[in-house]
Design a protein around this motif. Structure first.
Motif, PDB file in Angstrom:
ATOM      1  N   LYS A 135     -36.169  43.564  11.369  1.00 54.56           N
ATOM      2  CA  LYS A 135     -36.156  43.524   9.912  1.00 54.56           C
ATOM      3  C   LYS A 135     -36.670  42.173   9.402  1.00 54.56           C
ATOM      4  N   GLN A 136     -36.227  41.087  10.051  1.00 53.53           N
ATOM      5  CA  GLN A 136     -36.682  39.758   9.667  1.00 53.53           C
ATOM      6  C   GLN A 136     -38.188  39.603   9.893  1.00 53.53           C
ATOM      7  N   GLN A 137     -38.662  40.090  11.027  1.00 55.74           N
ATOM      8  CA  GLN A 137     -40.088  40.007  11.328  1.00 55.74           C
ATOM      9  C   GLN A 137     -40.908  40.836  10.341  1.00 55.74           C
ATOM     10  N   GLN A 138     -40.383  42.019   9.985  1.00 54.25           N
ATOM     11  CA  GLN A 138     -41.076  42.868   9.028  1.00 54.25           C
ATOM     12  C   GLN A 138     -41.196  42.158   7.682  1.00 54.25           C
ATOM     13  N   GLN A 139     -40.114  41.542   7.237  1.00 52.30           N
ATOM     14  CA  GLN A 139     -40.148  40.826   5.965  1.00 52.30           C
ATOM     15  C   GLN A 139     -41.132  39.666   6.014  1.00 52.30           C
ATOM     16  N   LEU A 140     -41.136  38.938   7.118  1.00 48.30           N
ATOM     17  CA  LEU A 140     -42.059  37.813   7.269  1.00 48.30           C
ATOM     18  C   LEU A 140     -43.510  38.281   7.234  1.00 48.30           C
ATOM     19  N   LEU A 141     -43.802  39.346   7.948  1.00 48.40           N
ATOM     20  CA  LEU A 141     -45.165  39.877   7.970  1.00 48.40           C
ATOM     21  C   LEU A 141     -45.592  40.365   6.585  1.00 48.40           C
ATOM     22  N   GLU A 142     -44.680  41.035   5.886  1.00 49.81           N
ATOM     23  CA  GLU A 142     -45.013  41.530   4.551  1.00 49.81           C
ATOM     24  C   GLU A 142     -45.288  40.381   3.581  1.00 49.81           C
ATOM     25  N   VAL A 143     -44.509  39.309   3.688  1.00 45.75           N
ATOM     26  CA  VAL A 143     -44.718  38.141   2.827  1.00 45.75           C
ATOM     27  C   VAL A 143     -46.067  37.502   3.138  1.00 45.75           C
ATOM     28  N   GLN A 144     -46.392  37.375   4.421  1.00 47.09           N
ATOM     29  CA  GLN A 144     -47.673  36.785   4.806  1.00 47.09           C
ATOM     30  C   GLN A 144     -48.834  37.622   4.287  1.00 47.09           C
ATOM     31  N   ILE A 145     -48.723  38.941   4.376  1.00 48.57           N
ATOM     32  CA  ILE A 145     -49.783  39.827   3.894  1.00 48.57           C
ATOM     33  C   ILE A 145     -49.942  39.669   2.386  1.00 48.57           C
ATOM     34  N   LYS A 146     -48.827  39.617   1.659  1.00 44.41           N
ATOM     35  CA  LYS A 146     -48.897  39.451   0.207  1.00 44.41           C
ATOM     36  C   LYS A 146     -49.515  38.109  -0.173  1.00 44.41           C
ATOM     37  N   MET A 147     -49.200  37.074   0.580  1.00 42.84           N
ATOM     38  CA  MET A 147     -49.784  35.757   0.312  1.00 42.84           C
ATOM     39  C   MET A 147     -51.292  35.781   0.521  1.00 42.84           C
ATOM     40  N   LEU A 148     -51.717  36.431   1.570  1.00 46.79           N
ATOM     41  CA  LEU A 148     -53.151  36.514   1.846  1.00 46.79           C
ATOM     42  C   LEU A 148     -53.871  37.351   0.788  1.00 46.79           C
ATOM     43  N   GLN A 149     -53.228  38.430   0.346  1.00 49.83           N
ATOM     44  CA  GLN A 149     -53.820  39.240  -0.714  1.00 49.83           C
ATOM     45  C   GLN A 149     -53.932  38.437  -2.004  1.00 49.83           C
ATOM     46  N   ALA A 150     -52.938  37.622  -2.286  1.00 41.13           N
ATOM     47  CA  ALA A 150     -52.984  36.769  -3.474  1.00 41.13           C
ATOM     48  C   ALA A 150     -54.102  35.731  -3.337  1.00 41.13           C
ATOM     49  N   GLN A 151     -54.301  35.244  -2.125  1.00 40.48           N
ATOM     50  CA  GLN A 151     -55.364  34.270  -1.877  1.00 40.48           C
ATOM     51  C   GLN A 151     -56.735  34.914  -2.120  1.00 40.48           C
ATOM     52  N   ILE A 152     -56.899  36.157  -1.702  1.00 44.59           N
ATOM     53  CA  ILE A 152     -58.155  36.874  -1.960  1.00 44.59           C
ATOM     54  C   ILE A 152     -58.361  37.043  -3.457  1.00 44.59           C
ATOM     55  N   ALA A 153     -57.309  37.432  -4.159  1.00 41.45           N
ATOM     56  CA  ALA A 153     -57.420  37.603  -5.605  1.00 41.45           C
ATOM     57  C   ALA A 153     -57.799  36.289  -6.285  1.00 41.45           C
ATOM     58  N   GLN A 154     -57.234  35.193  -5.815  1.00 41.65           N
ATOM     59  CA  GLN A 154     -57.545  33.882  -6.382  1.00 41.65           C
ATOM     60  C   GLN A 154     -59.010  33.512  -6.130  1.00 41.65           C
ATOM     61  N   LEU A 155     -59.492  33.767  -4.925  1.00 42.60           N
ATOM     62  CA  LEU A 155     -60.893  33.479  -4.612  1.00 42.60           C
ATOM     63  C   LEU A 155     -61.830  34.321  -5.473  1.00 42.60           C
ATOM     64  N   GLN A 156     -61.479  35.586  -5.670  1.00 44.11           N
ATOM     65  CA  GLN A 156     -62.314  36.451  -6.496  1.00 44.11           C
ATOM     66  C   GLN A 156     -62.312  35.978  -7.947  1.00 44.11           C
ATOM     67  N   GLN A 157     -61.158  35.517  -8.418  1.00 43.36           N
ATOM     68  CA  GLN A 157     -61.071  35.013  -9.781  1.00 43.36           C
ATOM     69  C   GLN A 157     -61.906  33.741  -9.938  1.00 43.36           C
ATOM     70  N   GLN A 158     -61.825  32.844  -8.951  1.00 46.37           N
ATOM     71  CA  GLN A 158     -62.624  31.625  -8.996  1.00 46.37           C
ATOM     72  C   GLN A 158     -64.115  31.952  -9.001  1.00 46.37           C
ATOM     73  N   GLN A 159     -64.492  32.935  -8.206  1.00 45.45           N
ATOM     74  CA  GLN A 159     -65.890  33.342  -8.134  1.00 45.45           C
ATOM     75  C   GLN A 159     -66.346  33.908  -9.490  1.00 45.45           C
ATOM     76  N   ALA A 160     -65.502  34.703 -10.116  1.00 44.62           N
ATOM     77  CA  ALA A 160     -65.838  35.265 -11.424  1.00 44.62           C
ATOM     78  C   ALA A 160     -65.953  34.163 -12.472  1.00 44.62           C
ATOM     79  N   GLN A 161     -65.086  33.156 -12.394  1.00 46.75           N
ATOM     80  CA  GLN A 161     -65.153  32.048 -13.342  1.00 46.75           C
ATOM     81  C   GLN A 161     -66.439  31.243 -13.157  1.00 46.75           C
ATOM     82  N   LYS A 162     -66.856  31.063 -11.909  1.00 49.88           N
ATOM     83  CA  LYS A 162     -68.105  30.341 -11.649  1.00 49.88           C
ATOM     84  C   LYS A 162     -69.289  31.094 -12.235  1.00 49.88           C
TER      85      LYS A 162
END
Length: 110
Positions: A52-79
């Protein structure tokens, strides 16, 4: 699968010479690896609490990476928007009988 989870979050937001497309590609590959780890977690011989702990950790890491992709896409759109805004529209002057030009500025009243 071992009971330890390796963190695969890299510092790709620093932009160290990589373009946005390659950063997004790398992050997507990391998400794929984490998703596979998440899927293989059920086959693990770890205790239910540890799983359960590992599942939560993996899910948090995936969400962080997805947020990072969204941030990069937003920066690209702003440029792109900034680049479009910086291009000054050129004023076109039309020469003709009824159009005012630098050499033809006569007002005619009838």
């Amino acid at each position: 699968m071992s009971n330890t989870i390796t963190s695969s979050i890299s510092a790709s937001s620093s932009g160290g010479g990589n373009n946005v497309a390659s950063q997004i590609k790398n992050i997507t590959q990391q998400i794929t690896k984490l998703t596979k780890q998440l899927n293989n977690l059920s086959k693990s011989s770890a205790t239910a609490e540890l799983k359960k702990q590992q599942q939560q950790l993996l899910e948090v890491q995936i969400k962080m990476l997805q947020a990072q992709i969204a941030q990069l896409q937003q920066q690209q759109a702003q440029k792109v928007t900034a680049k479009q805004d910086s291009i000054a529209p050129t004023e076109t002057k039309i020469d003709g009988v009824n159009n005012k030009t630098d050499t033809n500025q006569v007002d005619v009243y009838i």
